[in-house]
Design a protein around this motif. Structure first.
Motif, PDB file in Angstrom:
ATOM      1  N   LEU A  21       1.750   9.488  51.676  1.00 41.61           N
ATOM      2  CA  LEU A  21       0.570   9.124  50.693  1.00 41.61           C
ATOM      3  C   LEU A  21       0.942   7.948  50.345  1.00 41.61           C
ATOM      4  O   LEU A  21       1.576   7.207  50.019  1.00 41.61           O
ATOM      5  CB  LEU A  21       1.107   9.985  49.494  1.00 41.61           C
ATOM      6  CG  LEU A  21       0.987  11.417  48.925  1.00 41.61           C
ATOM      7  CD1 LEU A  21       1.068  11.709  47.985  1.00 41.61           C
ATOM      8  CD2 LEU A  21      -0.668  11.403  49.216  1.00 41.61           C
ATOM      9  N   ILE A  61      -2.319  20.768  51.927  1.00 41.11           N
ATOM     10  CA  ILE A  61      -2.549  20.716  50.787  1.00 41.11           C
ATOM     11  C   ILE A  61      -2.137  21.048  49.338  1.00 41.11           C
ATOM     12  O   ILE A  61      -1.660  20.992  48.725  1.00 41.11           O
ATOM     13  CB  ILE A  61      -4.608  20.869  50.246  1.00 41.11           C
ATOM     14  CG1 ILE A  61      -5.073  19.526  50.478  1.00 41.11           C
ATOM     15  CG2 ILE A  61      -5.185  21.267  48.676  1.00 41.11           C
ATOM     16  CD1 ILE A  61      -6.896  20.224  51.089  1.00 41.11           C
ATOM     17  N   VAL A  70       1.423  17.245  43.123  1.00 40.26           N
ATOM     18  CA  VAL A  70      -0.070  16.460  43.167  1.00 40.26           C
ATOM     19  C   VAL A  70      -1.362  17.247  43.688  1.00 40.26           C
ATOM     20  O   VAL A  70      -1.245  18.270  44.912  1.00 40.26           O
ATOM     21  CB  VAL A  70       0.077  14.862  44.192  1.00 40.26           C
ATOM     22  CG1 VAL A  70       1.697  14.068  43.244  1.00 40.26           C
ATOM     23  CG2 VAL A  70       0.084  15.184  45.544  1.00 40.26           C
ATOM     24  N   GLU A  71      -2.634  16.732  43.584  1.00 38.56           N
ATOM     25  CA  GLU A  71      -3.628  17.909  44.094  1.00 38.56           C
ATOM     26  C   GLU A  71      -4.622  16.860  44.984  1.00 38.56           C
ATOM     27  O   GLU A  71      -4.808  15.932  44.523  1.00 38.56           O
ATOM     28  CB  GLU A  71      -4.639  17.965  43.276  1.00 38.56           C
ATOM     29  CG  GLU A  71      -4.031  19.633  42.231  1.00 38.56           C
ATOM     30  CD  GLU A  71      -5.085  20.465  41.278  1.00 38.56           C
ATOM     31  OE1 GLU A  71      -6.655  19.815  41.625  1.00 38.56           O
ATOM     32  OE2 GLU A  71      -4.719  20.779  40.011  1.00 38.56           O
ATOM     33  N   THR A  72      -5.568  17.359  45.911  1.00 36.38           N
ATOM     34  CA  THR A  72      -6.208  16.927  47.001  1.00 36.38           C
ATOM     35  C   THR A  72      -6.984  17.614  47.570  1.00 36.38           C
ATOM     36  O   THR A  72      -6.632  18.711  47.315  1.00 36.38           O
ATOM     37  CB  THR A  72      -5.226  15.886  47.970  1.00 36.38           C
ATOM     38  OG1 THR A  72      -5.552  14.598  48.067  1.00 36.38           O
ATOM     39  CG2 THR A  72      -4.514  16.135  49.111  1.00 36.38           C
ATOM     40  N   LYS A  73      -7.816  17.213  47.996  1.00 28.73           N
ATOM     41  CA  LYS A  73      -8.760  17.828  48.861  1.00 28.73           C
ATOM     42  C   LYS A  73      -9.117  17.645  50.517  1.00 28.73           C
ATOM     43  O   LYS A  73      -8.751  16.231  50.891  1.00 28.73           O
ATOM     44  CB  LYS A  73     -10.005  17.511  48.290  1.00 28.73           C
ATOM     45  CG  LYS A  73     -10.956  16.849  47.966  1.00 28.73           C
ATOM     46  CD  LYS A  73     -12.063  16.732  47.183  1.00 28.73           C
ATOM     47  CE  LYS A  73     -12.942  15.711  46.336  1.00 28.73           C
ATOM     48  NZ  LYS A  73     -13.537  15.749  45.790  1.00 28.73           N
ATOM     49  N   CYS A  76     -10.059  14.108  51.576  1.00 30.68           N
ATOM     50  CA  CYS A  76      -8.750  12.708  51.232  1.00 30.68           C
ATOM     51  C   CYS A  76      -8.194  12.916  52.309  1.00 30.68           C
ATOM     52  O   CYS A  76      -6.673  12.155  52.665  1.00 30.68           O
ATOM     53  CB  CYS A  76      -8.527  13.072  50.432  1.00 30.68           C
ATOM     54  SG  CYS A  76      -9.999  12.873  48.762  1.00 30.68           S
ATOM     55  N   CYS A  99      -3.541  10.498  52.850  1.00 36.14           N
ATOM     56  CA  CYS A  99      -4.122  10.111  51.924  1.00 36.14           C
ATOM     57  C   CYS A  99      -4.116   8.730  50.445  1.00 36.14           C
ATOM     58  O   CYS A  99      -2.592   8.469  50.288  1.00 36.14           O
ATOM     59  CB  CYS A  99      -3.562  12.336  51.114  1.00 36.14           C
ATOM     60  SG  CYS A  99      -4.285  12.479  50.156  1.00 36.14           S
ATOM     61  N   LYS A 101      -6.338   9.435  48.247  1.00 30.33           N
ATOM     62  CA  LYS A 101      -6.594   9.814  46.818  1.00 30.33           C
ATOM     63  C   LYS A 101      -6.318  10.742  46.544  1.00 30.33           C
ATOM     64  O   LYS A 101      -5.936  12.140  47.341  1.00 30.33           O
ATOM     65  CB  LYS A 101      -8.023   9.550  47.371  1.00 30.33           C
ATOM     66  CG  LYS A 101      -9.044   9.488  45.304  1.00 30.33           C
ATOM     67  CD  LYS A 101     -10.849   9.458  46.821  1.00 30.33           C
ATOM     68  CE  LYS A 101     -11.120   9.483  45.079  1.00 30.33           C
ATOM     69  NZ  LYS A 101     -12.711   9.446  45.291  1.00 30.33           N
ATOM     70  N   TRP A 102      -5.183  10.775  45.350  1.00 28.68           N
ATOM     71  CA  TRP A 102      -5.317  12.455  44.920  1.00 28.68           C
ATOM     72  C   TRP A 102      -4.564  12.543  43.552  1.00 28.68           C
ATOM     73  O   TRP A 102      -5.357  11.533  42.589  1.00 28.68           O
ATOM     74  CB  TRP A 102      -3.435  12.733  45.499  1.00 28.68           C
ATOM     75  CG  TRP A 102      -2.709  11.496  45.195  1.00 28.68           C
ATOM     76  CD1 TRP A 102      -2.212  12.032  43.427  1.00 28.68           C
ATOM     77  CD2 TRP A 102      -2.646  10.603  45.683  1.00 28.68           C
ATOM     78  NE1 TRP A 102      -1.428  10.887  43.094  1.00 28.68           N
ATOM     79  CE2 TRP A 102      -1.684  10.090  44.680  1.00 28.68           C
ATOM     80  CE3 TRP A 102      -3.177   9.978  46.628  1.00 28.68           C
ATOM     81  CZ2 TRP A 102      -0.646   8.166  45.134  1.00 28.68           C
ATOM     82  CZ3 TRP A 102      -2.368   8.644  47.517  1.00 28.68           C
ATOM     83  CH2 TRP A 102      -1.204   8.194  46.544  1.00 28.68           C
ATOM     84  N   GLN A 103      -4.083  13.107  42.522  1.00 23.01           N
ATOM     85  CA  GLN A 103      -5.074  13.293  41.480  1.00 23.01           C
ATOM     86  C   GLN A 103      -3.218  13.836  40.810  1.00 23.01           C
ATOM     87  O   GLN A 103      -2.839  15.169  41.242  1.00 23.01           O
ATOM     88  CB  GLN A 103      -5.819  14.536  40.306  1.00 23.01           C
ATOM     89  CG  GLN A 103      -7.341  13.893  40.533  1.00 23.01           C
ATOM     90  CD  GLN A 103      -8.008  15.159  39.763  1.00 23.01           C
ATOM     91  OE1 GLN A 103      -7.928  15.895  40.517  1.00 23.01           O
ATOM     92  NE2 GLN A 103      -8.712  14.483  38.786  1.00 23.01           N
TER      93      GLN A 103
END
Ligand code: C5P
Length: 141
Positions: A21, A61, A70-73, A76, A99, A101-103
């Motif tokens: 990340l 993921i 954390v969430e990503t797709k 990303c 990665c 970009k994540w939430q």
């Protein structure tokens, strides 16, 4: 019988997927392996085993959710490098993704600690021998 010309002992192959990340300050998240696990105390890039039927991206993921909350797709996740290392008991294959970009804010759900580190400082943190060669690719980002 071993293949002709091959002197390497056969070891089970283990496919692990790892992720760097990278935050807005270009720091990389590393995670410290907890007591009770192999290589306890060493710092690694988060990730884990690819389960049968999973793609490496799907495994990553899932692992980022389980380990860090954390969430990503998939869009990303960008492949960056690849580790191939023989331990005494297994041969590890480990692609490394980046990665950006994540939430969510990473939480140490399964590790002893987390740390954001500049790539040039990663060598200050002892890592499993499979992970160390991946640092160079992160320094070139
Ligand atoms: O994390 P886990 O214990 O499931 O990983 C299995 C094995 O994969 C470890 O014992 C270690 O040999 C290797 N590994 C590694 N570097 C990582 C993750 C796992 O060398 N970042």
């Amino acid at each position: 019988m071993p293949a002709s010309g091959s002197s390497a002992p056969s070891r089970p192959l283990l496919l692990v997927v790892a992720c760097a990340l990278v935050d807005a300050d270009r720091r990389v998240l590393i995670a410290q392996r907890p007591e009770g696990k192999a290589l306890a105390g060493l710092w690694e890039f988060p990730g884990g085993k690819v389960e049968p039927g999973e793609t490496p991206e799907a495994a990553l993921i899932r692992e980022l959710g389980e380990e860090l909350a954390v969430e990503t797709k998939q869009a990303c996740l960008a492949p960056l490098s690849f580790a191939s290392h023989s331990y005494e008991n297994l041969h590890l294959l480990m692609p490394l993704y980046v990665c950006r970009k994540w939430q969510g804010t990473p939480q140490a759900r399964e590790h002893a600690a987390l740390k954001w580190v500049r790539p040039q400082k990663l060598r200050d943190y002892p890592m499993p021998p499979a992970d160390e060669p991946l640092i160079a690719a992160l320094c070139d980002l």
